[in-house]
Design a protein around this motif. Structure first.
Motif, short mmCIF file in Angstrom:
data_model
loop_
_atom_site.label_atom_id
_atom_site.label_comp_id
_atom_site.label_asym_id
_atom_site.label_seq_id
_atom_site.Cartn_x
_atom_site.Cartn_y
_atom_site.Cartn_z
N CYS A 38 0.90 -1.14 0.19
CA CYS A 38 -0.02 0.01 0.02
C CYS A 38 0.89 1.28 0.05
O CYS A 38 2.00 1.29 0.35
CB CYS A 38 -0.98 0.11 1.18
SG CYS A 38 -2.07 1.47 1.42
N HIS A 43 -0.63 -4.74 5.92
CA HIS A 43 -2.06 -4.64 6.56
C HIS A 43 -2.87 -5.44 5.44
O HIS A 43 -4.29 -5.29 5.89
CB HIS A 43 -2.54 -3.28 6.82
CG HIS A 43 -2.45 -2.32 5.70
ND1 HIS A 43 -1.13 -1.73 5.41
CD2 HIS A 43 -3.43 -1.88 4.76
CE1 HIS A 43 -1.67 -0.89 4.49
NE2 HIS A 43 -2.74 -0.90 3.96
N GLU A 44 -2.80 -5.80 4.29
CA GLU A 44 -3.31 -6.13 3.17
C GLU A 44 -2.75 -7.39 3.00
O GLU A 44 -1.89 -7.85 2.19
CB GLU A 44 -3.19 -5.25 1.97
CG GLU A 44 -3.39 -3.92 1.84
CD GLU A 44 -3.44 -3.13 0.85
OE1 GLU A 44 -2.74 -3.72 -0.24
OE2 GLU A 44 -3.43 -2.02 0.78
N GLU A 65 -8.84 -5.93 1.05
CA GLU A 65 -8.60 -4.83 2.12
C GLU A 65 -8.90 -3.41 1.50
O GLU A 65 -9.48 -2.65 1.73
CB GLU A 65 -7.57 -5.00 2.90
CG GLU A 65 -7.20 -3.95 4.16
CD GLU A 65 -6.70 -2.61 3.91
OE1 GLU A 65 -6.92 -2.04 4.74
OE2 GLU A 65 -6.22 -2.41 2.71
MN MN Z 1 -3.96 -0.48 2.34
#
Ligand code: MN
Length: 341
Positions: free
Chosen positions: A38, A60-61, A145
């Protein structure tokens, strides 16, 4: 096992760590399959995320397969495919009591405040996993996400069927906002400065595209909306000017959704808010949007063709970050493949 870690700003490495173990009854041990990079991971790498704590396993994905569960886990078993909801919240503060754990006063985001998904195995709580159909390819699942971010913008903007939505910016987040607002039944206008990004937005369902370098954005939006302006404007450009533009272009009774972490103050006259009774809201992470996106995918309503720009095995993680850095204008999503596919 291999982990991808930002040791300190500017230092990204592959390191070795022991496989984590199931300890609590609600723990779920997951073999990670894919991790998406990201823009915020790039910021963490460069030391530009004010919330990041180092050293930090980024990511976080991420998606994977359950390999072991604690004694109290009921919803998933060995072999279940899952996407991890990367936020941990207290459940008792004011925001949590409003059902908004995404802005919990002691919020912890995996890959930011606590270790994230760029590791071969990770233990998370059962509460943080959402079940995926086995038939969903990992390369699509890893996009869930990012799409929850667009879904949150759509939800915060209270997008209604028939609304005119203006999405400012056709980067990754703008594109997810475009697809989610289209699914909500809106007529969607997308603006950007880069022709290729606008062309891709068109293939994702944009009803109108406006290159703000070549055309007058305000005039064009007024023309499309019969003089009214956009009912919902989603700011995925995220600079001082874009926020000001949102206030200007949004219709009476409209909503402005701000996605920016920008710290530069904008100049906005209160009268421009009150005369149209605008609702201006922030949209951060997501709350309860995972099931929404997963349902759209199950129903085959969320085409993701072409969304992943490139994939790299974890061994080439540093090159992957360099690629994203060097091609930030054209990259939609770069994905890391973990060992064992
Ligand atoms: Mn992201």
């Amino acid at each position: 096992m291999k982990i991808g870690i930002v040791e300190k700003p500017g230092v990204l490495k592959i390191a070795e760590r022991d496989v984590p173990r199931v300890q609590n009854s609600t723990d779920v041990l997951i073999k990670v399959k894919r991790v998406g990079i990201c823009g915020s991971d790039i910021h963490i790498f460069h030391g530009k995320n004010p919330f990041a704590v180092y050293p930090r396993v980024w990511g976080h994905e991420f998606v994977g397969e359950v390999v072991e569960t604690g004694s109290g886990v009921k919803t998933v078993t060995k072999g279940t495919h899952v996407v991890v909801e990367p936020i941990v919240f207290c459940g008792t503060c004011y925001a949590c009591r409003q059902g908004r754990g995404n802005i919990c006063e002691s919020l912890k985001v995996m890959g930011v405040h606590i270790d994230g998904g760029c590791q071969e195995y990770i233990v998370v709580s059962e509460a943080n996993v959402h079940i995926l159909p086995d038939s969903l390819p990992w390369d699509e699942a890893v996009l869930i996400e990012p799409f929850t971010i667009g879904a949150q913008a759509c939800y915060r903007g209270n997008v209604q069927k028939g609304d005119f939505v203006l999405v400012m910016g056709a980067g990754t987040i703008g594109l997810t906002a475009l697809q989610m607002t289209k699914l909500a039944g809106a007529t969607v206008i997308v603006t950007d400065l880069v022709p290729e990004k606008l062309a891709y937005a068109k293939t994702r369902g944009a009803d109108y595209i406006i290159n703000a370098k070549e055309e007058n954005l305000f005039e064009k939006v007024r023309e499309i909306t019969g003089g009214m302006g956009s009912n919902v404007t989603i700011d995925a450009v995220c600079n001082k000017k874009s926020f000001e533009d949102c206030i200007e272009i949004t219709s009476a009774a409209g909503r402005v959704v701000e996605l920016s972490f920008n710290e530069s103050p904008s100049e906005i006259a209160p009268v421009n808010i009150i005369k149209k009774e605008l609702t201006i809201c922030g949209s951060r992470l997501q709350t309860k949007r995972f099931p929404v996106v997963i349902d759209y995918l199950k129903q085959g309503k969320l085409p993701l063709t072409g969304f992943v720009t490139k994939t790299y095995p974890i061994e080439q993680m540093v090159e992957a970050f360099e690629y994203v850095d060097a091609n930030s204008a054209s990259v939609r999503k770069v994905v890391i493949t973990m060992p064992g596919i």
